[in-house]
Write a protein that holds these residues in place. Structure first.
Motif, PDB file in Angstrom:
ATOM      1  N   THR A  87      -0.363  -0.622   7.678  1.00  0.00           N
ATOM      2  CA  THR A  87      -0.608  -1.878   8.397  1.00  0.00           C
ATOM      3  C   THR A  87       0.363  -2.002   9.561  1.00  0.00           C
ATOM      4  N   THR A  88       1.637  -1.737   9.283  1.00  0.00           N
ATOM      5  CA  THR A  88       2.667  -1.805  10.327  1.00  0.00           C
ATOM      6  C   THR A  88       2.388  -0.770  11.413  1.00  0.00           C
ATOM      7  N   GLY A 110      13.916   2.105  11.772  1.00  0.00           N
ATOM      8  CA  GLY A 110      12.829   1.306  11.224  1.00  0.00           C
ATOM      9  C   GLY A 110      11.443   1.763  11.649  1.00  0.00           C
ATOM     10  N   ASP A 148       2.384  -8.717  -2.522  1.00  0.00           N
ATOM     11  CA  ASP A 148       2.766  -9.276  -1.227  1.00  0.00           C
ATOM     12  C   ASP A 148       2.516  -8.263  -0.114  1.00  0.00           C
ATOM     13  N   PRO A 149       2.263  -8.752   1.110  1.00  0.00           N
ATOM     14  CA  PRO A 149       2.180  -7.849   2.254  1.00  0.00           C
ATOM     15  C   PRO A 149       3.512  -7.122   2.504  1.00  0.00           C
ATOM     16  N   THR A 150       4.608  -7.715   2.029  1.00  0.00           N
ATOM     17  CA  THR A 150       5.926  -7.110   2.202  1.00  0.00           C
ATOM     18  C   THR A 150       6.360  -6.465   0.894  1.00  0.00           C
ATOM     19  N   GLY A 151       6.793  -5.218   0.962  1.00  0.00           N
ATOM     20  CA  GLY A 151       7.238  -4.507  -0.227  1.00  0.00           C
ATOM     21  C   GLY A 151       8.701  -4.772  -0.529  1.00  0.00           C
ATOM     22  N   SER A 152       9.158  -4.288  -1.676  1.00  0.00           N
ATOM     23  CA  SER A 152      10.577  -4.428  -2.002  1.00  0.00           C
ATOM     24  C   SER A 152      11.314  -3.106  -1.818  1.00  0.00           C
ATOM     25  N   ARG A 194       0.878  -1.139   3.063  1.00  0.00           N
ATOM     26  CA  ARG A 194       1.863  -1.913   3.834  1.00  0.00           C
ATOM     27  C   ARG A 194       2.320  -1.162   5.090  1.00  0.00           C
ATOM     28  N   LEU A 253      -3.498  -6.791 -21.103  1.00  0.00           N
ATOM     29  CA  LEU A 253      -2.200  -6.550 -20.465  1.00  0.00           C
ATOM     30  C   LEU A 253      -2.178  -5.192 -19.777  1.00  0.00           C
ATOM     31  N   GLN A 261      -4.911  -5.127   3.949  1.00  0.00           N
ATOM     32  CA  GLN A 261      -4.331  -6.391   3.492  1.00  0.00           C
ATOM     33  C   GLN A 261      -5.162  -6.991   2.353  1.00  0.00           C
ATOM     34  N   ASP A 297       3.364  -2.596  -7.520  1.00  0.00           N
ATOM     35  CA  ASP A 297       4.150  -2.948  -6.338  1.00  0.00           C
ATOM     36  C   ASP A 297       4.809  -1.737  -5.683  1.00  0.00           C
ATOM     37  N   ILE A 307      -6.635  -2.831   9.232  1.00  0.00           N
ATOM     38  CA  ILE A 307      -5.533  -3.684   8.747  1.00  0.00           C
ATOM     39  C   ILE A 307      -6.099  -4.726   7.778  1.00  0.00           C
ATOM     40  N   GLY A 308      -7.242  -5.307   8.151  1.00  0.00           N
ATOM     41  CA  GLY A 308      -7.888  -6.285   7.273  1.00  0.00           C
ATOM     42  C   GLY A 308      -8.228  -5.684   5.917  1.00  0.00           C
TER      43      GLY A 308
END
Lengths: 268, 213
Positions: free
Chosen positions: B62-63, B133, B112-116, B59, B40, B103, B50, B99-100
């Motif tokens: 990448t953008t 943004g 995920d590629p998208t964060g919270s 992330r 664990l 990712q 995350d 980017i590769g």
């Protein structure tokens, strides 16, 4: 060495035989001492009138002795299975694949499950294409994609290009043209500067806002709906047919619902 | 005669065997518990989470890179100066490759590629540097539209200027992960990115002087 080795086997049998003799003699002789703890009451109860059945009672005792380890191992087994099972479950829950998480979004429509052929991808087609689902979520599309580098389009765009963007992993947010400006602004904040997303109005929507990813659609009433962020987090890039390096730039940046030829990509 | 001695052996042996069984059983249980706890803990100890700086960097960079690829490809396709086209193609292909890499990190970390979290939240003071943004150095939609519409020398100069700003912002973010990160591979790749963009900057500046920007 050669002397001691033959000497060993000679000694061992004597040791083994003394060990075995009591084991063999347990039924008879072992009844007295072997009882030690558990057999004593049995001996007294059985010893009243049933002297000759003493040999049987010790056999029961030996069976009773075996239950202890069995129960112990069963307990250990159950515990181990529980631990391993819980560990597996925790790992599984912790890293649920995005498909599972997508399915858990309330109200999402999964066209991948409904129509496998629709979501295959790679079907380039020139000219106007009629889509059964609107806004479209997958299917044949124009060779050129709509630029989806966080582009905010203030007028409707061609679905033929937008579907290609979805194939590349974009989330396409559409809204009914009558959506209040403050609601549109909230959608714009989610898109601006975020590649693999784009925003445009869409005529004839039955709900104020509709989100599309390749094979998925979610319609909501309000830009404050938390499912919008959930949809983007779960499906942006993940839903891509071509993986995270499929381009969103070099696409059509013009608005208008008539698809353009791939040769005109940089115009507008 | 034999019986007493045999019973002694029997009585002495069985409890010992039981004790041994119990010891083995509890050792198995303890071992499983330790292994489970280790299993664990290990991913969270060895894998960026995350909200880690590493995940945020992967992330956001990448953008950030995606826009450099967009600008680079425009220059590669439509620049009027051979060196501008060369620089554009070099930056676009190089950053697309990175980017590769980034990712792949996210996928191997189970993220995920998208964060919270909002962009740049992983970097101290980073959120304040995001405008509409856009992360540091990123061109606005208006600037991108201008670049797309530009021709000839105007396009060359605009590309060189926008890419200079883009790299300056990018290096700022890379410095952020070099300061806050701990994953060795991430730090190594980030250092390579920084080196590349710093040499790019020299070439961008020289080309800009030559093109009279």
């Amino acid at each position: 060495m050669s002397i001691s080795t033959p000497g060993g086997p000679e000694r061992r049998p004597t040791v083994v035989s003394t060990g075995k003799k009591p084991a063999a003699g347990r039924p008879a002789a072992g009844a007295k001492p072997g009882a030690g703890k558990s057999a004593t009451p049995r001996q007294t109860s059985g010893g009243k009138g049933k002297g000759p059945k003493k040999p049987i009672a010790p056999v029961k005792v030996s069976q009773g002795r075996a239950w202890g380890p069995i129960a112990l191992w069963v307990a250990v087994g159950v515990l181990a299975a529980g631990i391993i099972g819980y560990g597996g479950w925790a790992v599984f829950e912790g890293s649920k694949p995005w498909e599972k998480r997508a399915a858990e979004i309330d109200g999402i429509v999964d066209y991948r499950a409904k129509d496998e052929k629709l979501v295959q991808g790679g079907q380039h087609q020139a000219g106007t294409i009629k889509y059964d689902i609107n806004p479209p979520v997958a299917g044949p599309h124009n060779g050129a994609w709509q630029n989806c580098m966080g582009d905010v389009y203030d007028a409707p765009i061609a679905s033929e290009h937008a579907v290609h963007s979805l194939e590349h992993g974009a989330v396409w947010i559409t809204y009914r043209p009558d959506l209040p400006a403050d609601q549109v602004a909230k959608l714009r904040n989610r898109v601006q500067g975020v590649e693999k997303t784009m925003l445009s109005p869409f005529e004839g929507l039955d709900k104020p806002i509709s989100l599309q990813a390749w094979g998925y659609q979610l319609k909501v009433d309000n830009a404050d709906d938390s499912r919008i962020d959930e949809f983007i987090k779960t499906l942006r890039v993940n839903a891509s047919v071509e993986g995270p390096t499929a381009l969103c730039n070099q696409g059509i940046t013009a608005t208008g619902t008539t698809p353009r030829d791939a040769g005109n990509m940089q115009q507008g | 005669m034999d019986a007493p001695s045999a019973s002694e052996a029997g009585d002495g042996g069985r409890p010992a065997r039981r004790f041994g069984l119990l010891a083995v059983a509890s050792a198995v249980v303890v071992g499983l518990l330790l292994g489970y706890a280790g299993g664990l803990l290990t991913p969270t100890l060895t894998r960026p989470g995350d909200t880690s700086a590493e995940a945020g960097f992967a992330r956001d960079m990448t953008t950030h890179h995606a826009q450099a690829v967009e600008m680079g490809l425009i220059a590669f396709q439509r620049g009027s100066d051979p060196e501008v086209r060369q620089i554009g193609g070099d930056i676009a292909s190089g950053q697309q490759g990175e980017i590769g890499t980034m990712q792949t990190w996210l996928r191997s970390w189970g993220l995920d590629p998208t964060g919270s979290e909002p962009p740049m939240a992983w970097m101290p003071g980073g959120r304040a540097k995001v405008r509409n943004g856009l992360m540091p150095g990123m061109a606005t939609p208006e600037q991108m539209a201008k670049l797309r519409a530009a021709q000839g020398r105007e396009l060359d100069v605009l590309f060189l200027e926008l890419m200079t700003d883009h790299h300056l912002g990018g290096i700022h973010m890379i410095q952020g992960i070099l300061d806050a990160g701990s994953d060795e591979d991430v730090l190594r790749v980030a250092q390579t990115m920084k080196n590349t963009q710093q040499t790019d900057l020299i070439n961008l500046q020289n080309a800009l002087k030559r093109r009279g920007g």
